[in-house]
Design an enzyme around this catalytic site. Sequence first.
Site, PDB file in Angstrom:
ATOM      1  N   HIS A  12     -35.064 142.318 115.337  1.00 52.52           N
ATOM      2  CA  HIS A  12     -34.735 141.587 116.566  1.00 52.52           C
ATOM      3  C   HIS A  12     -34.090 140.221 116.284  1.00 52.52           C
ATOM      4  O   HIS A  12     -34.234 139.286 117.075  1.00 52.52           O
ATOM      5  CB  HIS A  12     -35.979 141.455 117.453  1.00 52.52           C
ATOM      6  CG  HIS A  12     -37.103 140.661 116.836  1.00 52.52           C
ATOM      7  ND1 HIS A  12     -38.430 140.995 116.961  1.00 52.52           N
ATOM      8  CD2 HIS A  12     -37.097 139.531 116.089  1.00 52.52           C
ATOM      9  CE1 HIS A  12     -39.177 140.113 116.322  1.00 52.52           C
ATOM     10  NE2 HIS A  12     -38.399 139.209 115.776  1.00 52.52           N
ATOM     11  N   HIS A  59     -41.838 133.867 119.885  1.00 52.15           N
ATOM     12  CA  HIS A  59     -41.185 132.898 118.997  1.00 52.15           C
ATOM     13  C   HIS A  59     -41.204 131.501 119.608  1.00 52.15           C
ATOM     14  O   HIS A  59     -40.239 130.762 119.526  1.00 52.15           O
ATOM     15  CB  HIS A  59     -39.731 133.311 118.746  1.00 52.15           C
ATOM     16  CG  HIS A  59     -39.574 134.575 117.965  1.00 52.15           C
ATOM     17  ND1 HIS A  59     -39.931 135.795 118.454  1.00 52.15           N
ATOM     18  CD2 HIS A  59     -39.104 134.805 116.707  1.00 52.15           C
ATOM     19  CE1 HIS A  59     -39.683 136.732 117.548  1.00 52.15           C
ATOM     20  NE2 HIS A  59     -39.186 136.152 116.477  1.00 52.15           N
ATOM     21  N   HIS A 193     -37.699 139.353 105.419  1.00 53.60           N
ATOM     22  CA  HIS A 193     -36.901 138.131 105.542  1.00 53.60           C
ATOM     23  C   HIS A 193     -37.794 136.904 105.471  1.00 53.60           C
ATOM     24  O   HIS A 193     -38.983 136.969 105.774  1.00 53.60           O
ATOM     25  CB  HIS A 193     -36.033 138.113 106.799  1.00 53.60           C
ATOM     26  CG  HIS A 193     -36.746 138.092 108.128  1.00 53.60           C
ATOM     27  ND1 HIS A 193     -37.643 139.049 108.534  1.00 53.60           N
ATOM     28  CD2 HIS A 193     -36.661 137.230 109.174  1.00 53.60           C
ATOM     29  CE1 HIS A 193     -38.056 138.780 109.770  1.00 53.60           C
ATOM     30  NE2 HIS A 193     -37.497 137.667 110.172  1.00 53.60           N
ATOM     31  N   GLU A 240     -43.573 140.347 110.392  1.00 50.35           N
ATOM     32  CA  GLU A 240     -43.327 140.995 111.684  1.00 50.35           C
ATOM     33  C   GLU A 240     -43.456 142.514 111.588  1.00 50.35           C
ATOM     34  O   GLU A 240     -43.527 143.198 112.616  1.00 50.35           O
ATOM     35  CB  GLU A 240     -41.935 140.614 112.207  1.00 50.35           C
ATOM     36  CG  GLU A 240     -41.848 139.149 112.624  1.00 50.35           C
ATOM     37  CD  GLU A 240     -40.425 138.701 112.967  1.00 50.35           C
ATOM     38  OE1 GLU A 240     -40.281 137.612 113.515  1.00 50.35           O
ATOM     39  OE2 GLU A 240     -39.461 139.454 112.673  1.00 50.35           O
TER      40      GLU A 240
END
Lengths: 279, 135
Positions: A12, A59, A193, A240
């Site tokens: 995302h 977030h 990431h 995530e």
Amino acid sequence: MAELVGAYFTSHVPGIGGAIHRGDQETPYWKPFFDGFPPVREWLEAMRPDVAVVFSNDHGLNFFLDKMPTFAVGAAAEYRNADEGWGLPLYKSFAGHPALSWHVIEQLVADEFDPVTCQAMLVDHAISIPFELAYPDAAEWPVRLVPIGINTVQHPLPSARRCLALGRSVHRALASWPGNERIVVIGTGGLSHQLDGERAGFMNPDYDRFCLDNLAADPDALTRHSIEEIVRLAGTQGVEVLNWIAARGALGPAAVEIHRNYHLPISNTAAATLVLEPV
Amino acid sequence: MPDTLTAPPPTASIPGTVLFDGSAAQKGYQLNAMCFSFNERANREAFAADEDAYCARFSLTPAQRKAVAERDVLGMIAAGGNIYYLAKLAGILGLGVQDIGALQTGLPVEGFKAMLLAQGRGQSYEQSVAEARHG
């Protein structure tokens, strides 16, 4: 009886929204990522889900550190996007499904989970982008939303084992729901990431492949790593993958892979897209 | 199983990585609160108009104020900043995630981007970083 049609997983990265906005889907940088989506769209067209149960992480739009729930279930009639701090165009709102949300909450608490319940909840790019990718031409989303938030921001995070168990509890809720909806489960975020620290830019295709190879047939394999080990293997934001693990649990005991795409880098991220069906 | 799946004991620290835990969350509360406020356009404009005054409103610690003034991302993280919130400040400063990555790794932005692309060609992270540093 409601039917659980399958599960769709995707990264995302906020930059995906920018690429869609600019129409960059066919550029050499973005094409290998966007090429993963026609099969997803065809699958959704065939399956025609009308409810989506989405596992994602906030977030810093809906939750701040003043109150940071480990697990949060949306139970709103409507979910809106809002400015996430970058002044970008807002994403479309979602209609909710409060009755199903409360049914999920009842099951979770019966199974001894302790979720925060949210009758008002803003949704950020982590939910909107997977729908922009799946339904690029939709004037409004063809599904009603049941969002389930997992804390991936502030440690301690829930373990992978706990997230898989949470998903399995959601599966029990969906299996006992008396409505006639067609339900798709969605997990968003990842894969490897890291945005922060001297190790920014870290990605790990070996770990990502391990996750993708095991998610359908042996999701418990993903629970062998502690949170700290997942951070080491996947990066600080690679955690995530917890959203994927929970969504896999919600799909039910047995699953088969229908479609997979994996490409890096997209921005600073190893991006993956996956579709599973229950067996 | 590839070596990259064999993780050392969880007590060992992860190189170049700060876990945003309870200690960091306490230390960084004011800085993160300021960044959270940037979800509102008016607050972004107020920060841009008078950075000192805006930081004072949120009672930033001296270390946080210094890191913000110097656009020192590692300093912000050391002062308890969380990247999900800092990203909103980065937006005001016109910095994308590759700019942030470059600032933290000490690579030029083009070098940081090349390091990401090298990983896309199948090179390891370590090899890609080494090439970006030394050519």
